[in-house]
Enzyme design. Structure first.
Site, PDB file in Angstrom:
ATOM      1  N   ALA A 168       0.830  -1.208   0.000  1.00 53.52           N
ATOM      2  CA  ALA A 168       0.000   0.000   0.000  1.00 53.52           C
ATOM      3  C   ALA A 168       0.860   1.253   0.000  1.00 53.52           C
ATOM      4  O   ALA A 168       0.564   2.228  -0.705  1.00 53.52           O
ATOM      5  CB  ALA A 168      -0.937  -0.006   1.208  1.00 53.52           C
ATOM      6  N   ASP A 169       1.937   1.245   0.780  1.00 51.83           N
ATOM      7  CA  ASP A 169       2.868   2.375   0.781  1.00 51.83           C
ATOM      8  C   ASP A 169       3.520   2.552  -0.590  1.00 51.83           C
ATOM      9  O   ASP A 169       3.657   3.676  -1.083  1.00 51.83           O
ATOM     10  CB  ASP A 169       3.961   2.152   1.830  1.00 51.83           C
ATOM     11  CG  ASP A 169       3.481   2.409   3.246  1.00 51.83           C
ATOM     12  OD1 ASP A 169       2.718   3.367   3.444  1.00 51.83           O
ATOM     13  OD2 ASP A 169       3.877   1.656   4.135  1.00 51.83           O
ATOM     14  N   ILE A 170       3.949   1.440  -1.176  1.00 53.72           N
ATOM     15  CA  ILE A 170       4.608   1.506  -2.479  1.00 53.72           C
ATOM     16  C   ILE A 170       3.640   2.020  -3.540  1.00 53.72           C
ATOM     17  O   ILE A 170       3.997   2.871  -4.365  1.00 53.72           O
ATOM     18  CB  ILE A 170       5.171   0.122  -2.868  1.00 53.72           C
ATOM     19  CG1 ILE A 170       6.306  -0.277  -1.921  1.00 53.72           C
ATOM     20  CG2 ILE A 170       5.667   0.125  -4.316  1.00 53.72           C
ATOM     21  CD1 ILE A 170       6.715  -1.731  -2.029  1.00 53.72           C
ATOM     22  N   GLY A 173       3.197   5.704  -3.003  1.00 51.42           N
ATOM     23  CA  GLY A 173       4.412   6.404  -3.415  1.00 51.42           C
ATOM     24  C   GLY A 173       4.540   6.502  -4.920  1.00 51.42           C
ATOM     25  O   GLY A 173       4.952   7.540  -5.464  1.00 51.42           O
TER      26      GLY A 173
END
Length: 395
Positions: A168-170, A173
């Site tokens: 989810a972060d990737i 980003g």
């Protein structure tokens, strides 16, 4: 002299921590942008303390923070906030993934900044976006993987599993990175900045498009099948006789026939009514798996791979991290570079997408506050001003 990079001359101020915003800003730095990473005095980005796996430095931090300048500011202190406002006068991008509402409370929202800085691009990354009933909920990677339905289709029938990386972060980003690039292109046409609102839920939700449509209008969603494919078979991991694991995937009936002839060396299996179409193979996957495992048990991993290659069946070895570090393809394509860090030089993969026109920037991972004094001098602060900021613990 190196060739110019796409983002040479672009300045990014990033109020960032953890993964999503640092991953976005590192990619901007890869393309030549000057990224000034604002960190808390003393401790810095809390991701610096996640582990000590890279010569004492944190694995997440080394991955997402090369080629940046570290400026320490306690933004609760008015003098530190004044430094940040001075930086924004000549900045192109303000990127932040602070807690929901934190940037706005400091007067750093798009609405508060746009009149003084009409060319500034403001990119906010949050779990759920800047409006709606979930706006103020805390959001960590695992929680978004859960909310976006990712866990419901990942793992085994008995055990839902999160991805082993921060998906989810990737995703957030990546969309912040591409959205900022788009905003820079748009500014060339309009001379105006813009506001970008990136939601982790929406970023990972986009990546969930196939399973969502598979379950369209209440249809049964894809089952959790471990490393196998939910609807194509054989497709996934199979053990070889020497203890190795081979991943393979069949896409059509021509490949199925070749798989039976060349790999299993059992041509009659191709017309077995249990297996003569993907739907039948999928319905009878346990019986077919037993036949494949029996055939592979007599072969080494290398022998299975050789037969698959001869049959032109897509395959791969199931590497661990040591296998990826030593991957012959990455070595052959010269994808590794050394970058500096507080602990000395460490290897790093070049960004994907080899470009004939320029070389990616691959500079050092900074120490906490390594560039604070130089940036303050650049802003015109004299010795006495810097000393006062230090005494007040604003930097």
């Amino acid at each position: 002299m190196t060739n110019p990079r796409p983002l040479d001359g672009i300045t990014v101020i990033s109020l960032e921590h953890a993964i999503a915003a640092p991953f976005a800003s590192r990619q901007l730095a890869d393309l030549g942008a000057r990224v000034i990473k604002v960190e808390r005095p003393g401790v810095g980005d809390f991701a610096r303390a996640y582990d000590t796996r890279v010569k004492g430095e944190a694995s997440h931090f080394v991955w997402t923070n090369r080629s940046k300048e570290s400026l320490t500011l306690d933004l609760k202190h008015p003098d530190a906030l004044a430094v940040l406002r001075d930086l924004l006068k000549n900045a192109d991008v303000l990127l932040q993934n602070l807690a929901p509402g934190a940037a706005a409370r400091m007067g750093l929202s798009w609405e508060a900044l746009r009149e003084k800085h009409p060319r500034l691009i403001v990119c906010d990354i949050s779990g759920y976006g800047d409006n709606g009933p979930y706006r103020d909920k805390k959001a960590y990677d695992l929680l978004i993987q859960s909310e976006a339905g990712f866990l419901s289709i990942t793992g085994t029938p008995d055990t839902p599993s999160k991805a082993g990386n921060s998906m989810a972060d990737i995703a957030a980003g990546m969309y912040a990175f591409t959205s900022i690039l788009s905003a820079l292109l748009l500014r060339q046409k309009t001379s105006e900045g813009s506001h970008i609102d990136v939601s982790m839920l929406e970023a990972l939700g986009e990546w969930m498009g196939y399973p969502m449509y598979y379950a369209f209008e209440g249809a049964t969603p894809p089952p959790r099948t471990g490393a196998s494919h939910a609807s194509i078979y054989p497709y996934g991991p199979f053990p070889a006789g020497d203890g190795g694991t081979v991943m393979l995937g069949l896409q059509n009936e021509r490949e199925w026939k070749s798989f039976c002839d060349v790999v299993l060396q059992n041509p009659a299996l191709a017309t077995d009514e249990r297996f003569n179409a993907n739907a039948q193979r999928n319905a009878n996957r346990e019986a077919l798996r037993a036949l494949i495992v029996e055939a592979f048990a007599k072969l080494s991993t290398a022998e299975v791979e050789a037969r698959l290659d001869a049959a032109q069946i897509a395959n791969a070895r199931m590497n661990d991290m040591a296998g990826l570090w030593a991957h012959p393809q990455l070595k052959a394509r010269e994808r590794w570079r050394d970058v500096g860090s507080p602990a000395g030089a460490v290897p790093a993969l070049l960004p994907p997408g080899r470009n004939s026109a320029f070389d990616y920037r691959m500079d050092a991972v900074p120490r906490v506050g390594e560039h604070t004094e130089a940036i303050l001098r650049e802003l015109g602060r004299d010795d006495a001003s810097v000393a006062r900021l230090r005494e007040a613990k604003a930097i």
